[in-house]
Design an enzyme around this catalytic site. Structure first.
Site, mmCIF file in Angstrom:
data_model
loop_
_atom_site.group_PDB
_atom_site.id
_atom_site.type_symbol
_atom_site.label_atom_id
_atom_site.label_comp_id
_atom_site.label_asym_id
_atom_site.label_seq_id
_atom_site.Cartn_x
_atom_site.Cartn_y
_atom_site.Cartn_z
ATOM 1 C CG HIS A 19 80.997 7.766 57.694
ATOM 2 N ND1 HIS A 19 80.252 7.209 58.501
ATOM 3 C CD2 HIS A 19 81.853 8.351 58.725
ATOM 4 C CE1 HIS A 19 80.407 7.506 59.738
ATOM 5 N NE2 HIS A 19 81.333 8.171 60.024
ATOM 6 C CB CYS A 127 89.284 13.825 75.061
ATOM 7 S SG CYS A 127 89.375 12.748 73.262
ATOM 8 C CB CYS A 130 85.497 13.684 73.154
ATOM 9 S SG CYS A 130 85.795 11.803 72.620
ATOM 10 C CB CYS A 144 89.693 9.432 74.876
ATOM 11 S SG CYS A 144 88.401 9.264 73.768
ATOM 12 C CG HIS A 147 89.360 10.355 70.071
ATOM 13 N ND1 HIS A 147 88.196 10.658 70.586
ATOM 14 C CD2 HIS A 147 88.995 10.332 68.734
ATOM 15 C CE1 HIS A 147 87.153 11.366 69.835
ATOM 16 N NE2 HIS A 147 87.824 11.094 68.621
ATOM 17 C CE LYS A 299 89.338 12.694 57.693
ATOM 18 N NZ LYS A 299 89.283 13.914 57.947
#
Length: 639
Positions: A19, A127, A130, A144, A147, A299
């Protein structure tokens, strides 16, 4: 012998397609590599993909592929994208490469032999997103920070790297080398983290939980933690430990990363290097995020911007220019297409594009494309020369300190001065009264443009090379180095100066809407057959009377937004009305040779009778007049 410069991008994780964030990091690295190339310095530019870990297995399962099939596909997307963004790297590394895996196992063995790896049972908050354990103080409200999910509590036996052994060494190294991590805000962030005791790093995952990774050389039941694997790419790509590239370039290593991976690069990696007996890298250069609607691009949030969607609509160099000019290196920046269009129309079309077009047109009109010899310079000439030469020194200082946007601002300041110089000197008036003075003015315009084109090459290589080719220079791109740019009057054109279409046509207001409609369609219609024009006979084609014409006059038509009235010399004078206003300025058209269809029936447009039609080509960049490659007699027939 030239110095060396080694620039690396982050090694991109292939759990998602590339991206705009990936594009920015890589374009910055490419720009810096090109800058040092013309400095001149011997460079090595590394990029690649990180292909192991939990998230890869998860993404592969969702796509219905094996991990190997999945990483081959996504890594290929990155590799295919970079040439389309004019990225000129020296090596593309994958962590699934055989040599890289061998190097990881070698370094693991050396670190263990040193006593820096031990086996222990551990319980912590993990996590999955991660792929690492978090301490309580790193979590935000128990979640986290990236996230926004609560980590899983995992208890398992693993191998650990004695990272804590190197905490004080790392603090001392950062303090002794203030620019080790830059900008300073990120250096301070790492030092702040190091004020608390540094925990040892879990560097393995049991194969009972994860098999997609590099097996530990000292225990077949475990694979290597993805970060201990991935970071080693920076030395494995150079042939560590005995490769010539490693000996030549590692002492000059410059890592370029986004701020979300500051900790692995600023803490894990230096400690790993110290333990392995490898000197630390020279600098860690950290940039911010591109935010969409005041939030980080992600995303999972569905706000990812795909680079080629923008390049296809606005052009590659405008896209590169926008990213490099808009973001202050180290800080976050907001992305919007409105801002991109504004930069394109203002900075590129109005300032740079108009400057190049009007300058080249004057050489054609007044000197038939040949650069005149200068006469005696006056104060205004010397001031322009001084500002152009001082620009090179300022540009070098800004680029070496990663003030990329400031380097561009400095170039545009001289672009503005040159435009004002042209307006003040009024070459069109001098052409009627003082040809010697006119020659001096044109020479100073040419030399300043030569410097501008050379300094723009790292940022917009395609457009810079067009400028250099239009100026008739023998050296273009990487061959036109900063020492050569400093030699005022050092290189005269080896070819006639080319009169060419606008470098950056202004963007139509509806281009963004067209892109959105195209994006909404997705892949629908990709394979549809587009019908071509009907075939005609050669006899029908021969009915067209195409002639070379020279535009003698150009003026606006009152009340029309697109039309320009032209007086075209084809051996006789013809009035032609053409829809060129969005693409060319009237003054720039004067003296241009064109191809004219002369045997069309006359037609009235906005009250003006038009007797002929110009030939032009249209593409995504705009409209381009069809012109002869060398001057021809007005009225010459096109055969």
């Amino acid at each position: 012998m030239a110095e060396q410069y080694y620039i690396t991008t982050p090694i991109y994780y292939v759990n998602a397609e590339p991206h705009i964030g990936h594009a920015y990091s890589t374009i910055v690295a490419d720009t810096l590599n090109r800058f040092y190339t013309i400095s001149p310095t011997e460079t090595f530019f590394l990029t690649g993909t990180d292909e192991h870990g939990d998230k890869i297995v998860e993404a592969a399962q969702k796509s219905g592929q094996s991990p190997k099939e999945y990483v081959d596909r996504i890594s290929g997307m990155f590799r295919d994208l970079w040439p389309k963004l004019n990225i000129s790297y020296h090596r593309f590394i994958r962590t699934t490469d055989k040599h890289h895996q061998e190097t990881v196992r070698l370094i693991l063995s050396r670190v263990k032999e040193k006593g820096d790896i031990y086996f222990s049972e551990y319980e912590g908050r993990y996590c999955v997103g991660c792929e690492r354990f978090y301490t309580d103080r790193e979590l935000v409200d128990g979640k986290c920070p990236d996230h926004q999910t609560e980590p899983q509590v995992i208890r398992e036996a693993n191998y650990f790297f004695r990272m804590s052994r190197y905490q004080q060494w790392l603090i001392d190294h950062i303090n002794d080398h203030p620019d080790f991590i830059r900008p300073e805000r990120y250096r301070n962030e790492v030092l702040s983290f190091l004020t608390e005791p540094l925990e040892d790093l879990c560097i393995s995952r049991p194969k009972s939980r994860l098999t997609w990774g590099i097996t530990l050389p000292f225990d077949e039941n475990f694979v290597t933690y993805v970060w201990f694997d991935a970071l080693i790419n920076y030395v494995s790509a150079l042939g560590y430990p005995d490769g010539d590239l490693f000996r030549k370039f590692w002492p000059h290593a410059q890592h370029l990363v986004a701020k979300d991976i500051l900790k692995p690069h600023g803490i894990y990696w230096p400690c790993m290097l110290k333990s392995a007996g490898i000197d630390p890298y020279q600098h860690l250069n950290v940039h911010g995020y591109w935010n969409i609607s005041d939030g980080k691009m992600s995303k999972s949030l569905g706000n990812v911007v795909r680079p080629l969607d923008l390049v296809d609509v606005y052009g590659l160099d405008p896209f590169r220019y926008f990213l490099l000019r808009e973001m202050v290196f180290g800080l976050d920046s907001a992305f919007s297409e409105e801002a991109l269009v504004s930069r394109l129309n203002s900075d590129l079309a109005n300032d740079l594009g108009n400057l190049v077009s009007r300058s080249l047109t004057m050489v054609h009109r007044f000197f038939k494309g040949e650069l005149p010899e200068p006469g005696v310079s006056d104060e205004a000439d010397e001031e322009l020369k001084k500002s152009a030469l001082e620009l090179i020194d300022l540009y070098e200082r800004e680029m070496k300190t990663l003030a990329i946007h400031k380097a561009l601002m400095a170039i545009w300041e001289v672009i503005g001065r040159l435009n004002k110089y042209i307006d003040s000197m009024a070459p069109w008036v001098l052409a009627k009264s003082d040809r010697e003075r006119l020659g001096t003015v044109i020479f100073h315009i040419f030399e300043t443009l030569r410097i501008i084109g050379g300094l723009l090459w790292p940022f917009m290589p395609g457009s810079a090379e067009k400028i250099q080719e239009q100026l008739g220079l023998s050296k273009t791109g990487k061959d036109l180095t900063l020492p050569e740019l400093r030699r005022w009057g050092g290189e005269r054109p080896v070819r006639n100066i080319i009169r060419a279409p606008a470098l950056f046509p202004r963007v139509e207001k509806d281009k963004k809407e067209k892109r959105e409609k195209k994006t909404d369609r997705g892949d629908k219609g990709k394979d549809e057959q587009i019908p071509g024009p009907p075939l005609i006979s050669f006899e029908d084609f021969q009915k067209l009377d195409l002639r070379i014409g020279t535009i003698r006059e150009a003026g606006a038509i009152p009340g029309s937004r697109k039309l320009i009235r032209l007086k075209v010399d084809i051996g006789e004078e013809r009035t032609v009305v053409a829809g060129l206003k969005d693409h060319y300025k009237e003054d720039d058209l004067i003296g241009t040779q064109v191809v004219l269809v002369v045997n069309l029936a006359p037609v009235k447009l906005m009250g003006v009778e038009s007797r002929g039609m110009l030939l032009a080509a249209g593409d995504k960049a705009g409209l381009h007049l069809v012109v002869p490659d060398t001057p021809a007699l007005p009225g010459a027939r096109v055969k």
